[in-house]
Design a protein around this motif. Structure first.
Motif, PDB file in Angstrom:
ATOM      1  N   THR A  68       0.746  -1.210   0.119  1.00 35.71           N
ATOM      2  CA  THR A  68      -0.025   0.049  -0.249  1.00 35.71           C
ATOM      3  C   THR A  68       1.008   1.284  -0.104  1.00 35.71           C
ATOM      4  O   THR A  68       2.004   1.135   0.517  1.00 35.71           O
ATOM      5  CB  THR A  68      -0.700   0.049   1.248  1.00 35.71           C
ATOM      6  OG1 THR A  68      -0.108   0.239   2.381  1.00 35.71           O
ATOM      7  CG2 THR A  68      -1.788  -1.061   1.499  1.00 35.71           C
ATOM      8  N   ALA A  69       0.436   2.513  -0.475  1.00 32.28           N
ATOM      9  CA  ALA A  69       1.103   3.577  -0.571  1.00 32.28           C
ATOM     10  C   ALA A  69       1.417   4.143   1.112  1.00 32.28           C
ATOM     11  O   ALA A  69       2.467   4.413   1.427  1.00 32.28           O
ATOM     12  CB  ALA A  69       0.044   4.818  -0.905  1.00 32.28           C
ATOM     13  N   GLU A  70       0.577   3.745   2.006  1.00 29.04           N
ATOM     14  CA  GLU A  70       0.683   3.882   3.316  1.00 29.04           C
ATOM     15  C   GLU A  70       2.050   3.124   3.856  1.00 29.04           C
ATOM     16  O   GLU A  70       3.001   3.689   4.473  1.00 29.04           O
ATOM     17  CB  GLU A  70      -0.398   3.438   4.150  1.00 29.04           C
ATOM     18  CG  GLU A  70      -0.443   3.836   5.625  1.00 29.04           C
ATOM     19  CD  GLU A  70      -1.179   5.002   6.102  1.00 29.04           C
ATOM     20  OE1 GLU A  70      -2.285   5.361   5.261  1.00 29.04           O
ATOM     21  OE2 GLU A  70      -0.615   5.901   6.846  1.00 29.04           O
ATOM     22  N   ARG A  75       5.026   4.899  -3.015  1.00 35.32           N
ATOM     23  CA  ARG A  75       5.013   3.686  -3.806  1.00 35.32           C
ATOM     24  C   ARG A  75       5.808   4.268  -5.233  1.00 35.32           C
ATOM     25  O   ARG A  75       4.929   4.699  -6.004  1.00 35.32           O
ATOM     26  CB  ARG A  75       3.692   3.010  -3.977  1.00 35.32           C
ATOM     27  CG  ARG A  75       3.981   1.803  -4.897  1.00 35.32           C
ATOM     28  CD  ARG A  75       2.502   1.267  -5.399  1.00 35.32           C
ATOM     29  NE  ARG A  75       1.513   1.001  -4.466  1.00 35.32           N
ATOM     30  CZ  ARG A  75       0.482   1.617  -4.303  1.00 35.32           C
ATOM     31  NH1 ARG A  75       0.216   2.752  -4.811  1.00 35.32           N
ATOM     32  NH2 ARG A  75      -0.358   0.984  -3.390  1.00 35.32           N
ATOM     33  N   ILE A 101      -0.307   6.029  -6.995  1.00 33.72           N
ATOM     34  CA  ILE A 101      -1.359   6.209  -5.969  1.00 33.72           C
ATOM     35  C   ILE A 101      -2.988   5.798  -6.126  1.00 33.72           C
ATOM     36  O   ILE A 101      -3.317   5.995  -7.298  1.00 33.72           O
ATOM     37  CB  ILE A 101      -1.229   7.499  -4.987  1.00 33.72           C
ATOM     38  CG1 ILE A 101      -2.004   7.605  -3.820  1.00 33.72           C
ATOM     39  CG2 ILE A 101      -1.437   8.556  -6.197  1.00 33.72           C
ATOM     40  CD1 ILE A 101      -1.636   8.831  -3.105  1.00 33.72           C
ATOM     41  N   GLU A 105      -6.199   6.067  -1.490  1.00 39.15           N
ATOM     42  CA  GLU A 105      -4.868   5.882  -0.757  1.00 39.15           C
ATOM     43  C   GLU A 105      -4.296   7.342  -0.280  1.00 39.15           C
ATOM     44  O   GLU A 105      -4.671   8.198  -0.934  1.00 39.15           O
ATOM     45  CB  GLU A 105      -3.731   5.120  -1.460  1.00 39.15           C
ATOM     46  CG  GLU A 105      -3.912   3.641  -1.445  1.00 39.15           C
ATOM     47  CD  GLU A 105      -2.769   2.954  -2.071  1.00 39.15           C
ATOM     48  OE1 GLU A 105      -2.330   1.905  -2.031  1.00 39.15           O
ATOM     49  OE2 GLU A 105      -2.138   3.626  -3.129  1.00 39.15           O
ATOM     50  N   GLY A 154      -2.623  12.210  -1.898  1.00 40.59           N
ATOM     51  CA  GLY A 154      -3.741  11.649  -1.633  1.00 40.59           C
ATOM     52  C   GLY A 154      -4.762  11.203  -2.955  1.00 40.59           C
ATOM     53  O   GLY A 154      -4.553  12.273  -3.852  1.00 40.59           O
TER      54      GLY A 154
END
Ligand code: GTQ
Length: 352
Positions: A68-70, A75, A101, A105, A154
């Motif tokens: 995940t981007a988190e 990423r 993204i 995300e 985002g």
């Protein structure tokens, strides 16, 4: 043994012995490498390289399923120059990567001393926020995140968003000046600022009275493609193209007309359909990305066709030509030219 041989061989052996004895004291003889340190012309390890977006785009989808981007924080697939593998470098001084993204995300807020530029390649509905001010991104937009400004990304849209990142990572590493902070470690979140503020203050041929720039970077952080393209088209309609550049413009800091950031310059050029640039080279190794049209690129002996969203690198002092296909081509590029100019190092050679 003949005395002459003994003389030469003996002298060489005496030198080698000397090098071996001074080595533990962290000393080395300049005369053995002077010619490779002080070259007559740039002798870059950086190679010409072309990334075909159609070939590499599926890897971004795969990365999207793997992390995940988190979790990744960012990423990104790094675009590594084949002559500089393992150094996270697209040119000797610049980093480039493709960031993705996915809908919903967030890439969490952080700040660092490395400056970033973004060229939006794909998608809509995602934003970058710089120091708490959100700006939505569209294809072709040029966005900057100057050194030490908070930024997060985002995606509030319905499709993946992909952009080209350009950072001065190798330059900051060379200078040993990397610092970073993560907003998650702060006691309070970064305060949100109203969208559109920076455009209103700095992007309308006006400036706030008495404004004192807090940094050497542009306070305007989005250069929308619609405006850039309109400018290019108006110029192309009424003027002959430059022999080496076609119609080429430089993104500018509205405060002083300089580069948007001190470490990286960014450029946009329109090549009319069928137009080919005359051979050209300069000392700033450059990362190019095609926005519109198809171009034939010749760098030294290397030839390739670059299509929309393809990225390619022209190393320092490599002679190159770019020829548009039957339609007009629009090409974005960035380089370390501002640094070289300040240091008195930048040179170019035009064949026309
Ligand atoms: O978006 O903040 O490609 O910090 C590399 C490092 C992007 C970013 C990169 C970064 C970022």
């Amino acid at each position: 043994m003949n005395t002459t041989t003994t003389g030469e061989a003996g002298a060489l052996e005496a030198r080698r012995d000397f090098y071996r004895r001074i080595d533990p004291d962290n000393l080395a003889p300049l005369w053995e490498q002077l010619h490779s340190l002080v070259t007559r012309t740039p002798a870059s390890q950086c190679r010409p390289v072309h990334w075909d977006y159609r070939k590499i785009r599926p890897y971004l989808d795969e990365a999207g399923r793997l992390i995940t981007a988190e979790e990744a924080v960012r990423r990104v697939l790094i675009l590594e120059n084949p002559g500089l593998r393992g150094q996270a470098a697209a040119t000797t001084s610049l980093y480039a990567g493709l960031q993705m993204i996915l809908p919903g995300e967030i890439a969490p807020p952080h700040r660092h001393t490395q400056a970033a530029i973004r060229l939006i390649l794909e998608g809509e509905g995602a934003y970058t926020s710089v120091d708490g001010e959100k700006t939505f991104m569209e294809r072709g937009d040029f966005i900057i995140t100057p050194a030490w400004h908070w930024h997060e990304h985002g995606n509030e849209g319905a499709a993946p968003m992909v952009w080209l990142d350009g950072l001065d990572v190798p330059m900051v590493a060379m200078l040993d000046a990397s610092f970073a902070e993560h907003a998650a470690d702060l006691p309070a979140p970064i305060p949100a600022r109203r969208g559109g503020e920076s455009k209103a203050r700095f992007g309308s041929n006006l400036l706030p009275v008495d404004y004192q720039a807090p940094s050497p970077s542009s306070p305007l952080f989005k250069y929308p493609y619609a405006e850039t393209l309109a400018a290019l088209r108006a110029i192309a309609a009424g003027n002959p193209p430059d022999a080496c550049h076609g119609h080429k413009l430089r993104y500018a800091n509205p405060l002083d007309g300089g580069y948007p950031m001190p470490t990286m310059g960014a450029f946009i050029q329109l090549l009319p359909g069928g137009f080919g640039t005359a051979p050209y080279r300069c000392t700033a190794g450059t990362v190019f990305a095609v926005i519109d049209g198809e171009v034939e690129v010749a760098i030294g002996e290397q030839r390739f066709t670059a299509r929309p969203n393809d990225v390619f690198v022209v190393p320092s002092w490599a002679e190159h030509r770019i020829t548009a296909g039957k339609d007009d081509a629009v090409i974005f590029s960035f380089s370390d030219r501002p640094v070289q100019e300040i240091l008195g190092l930048w040179r170019e050679q035009r064949s026309a």
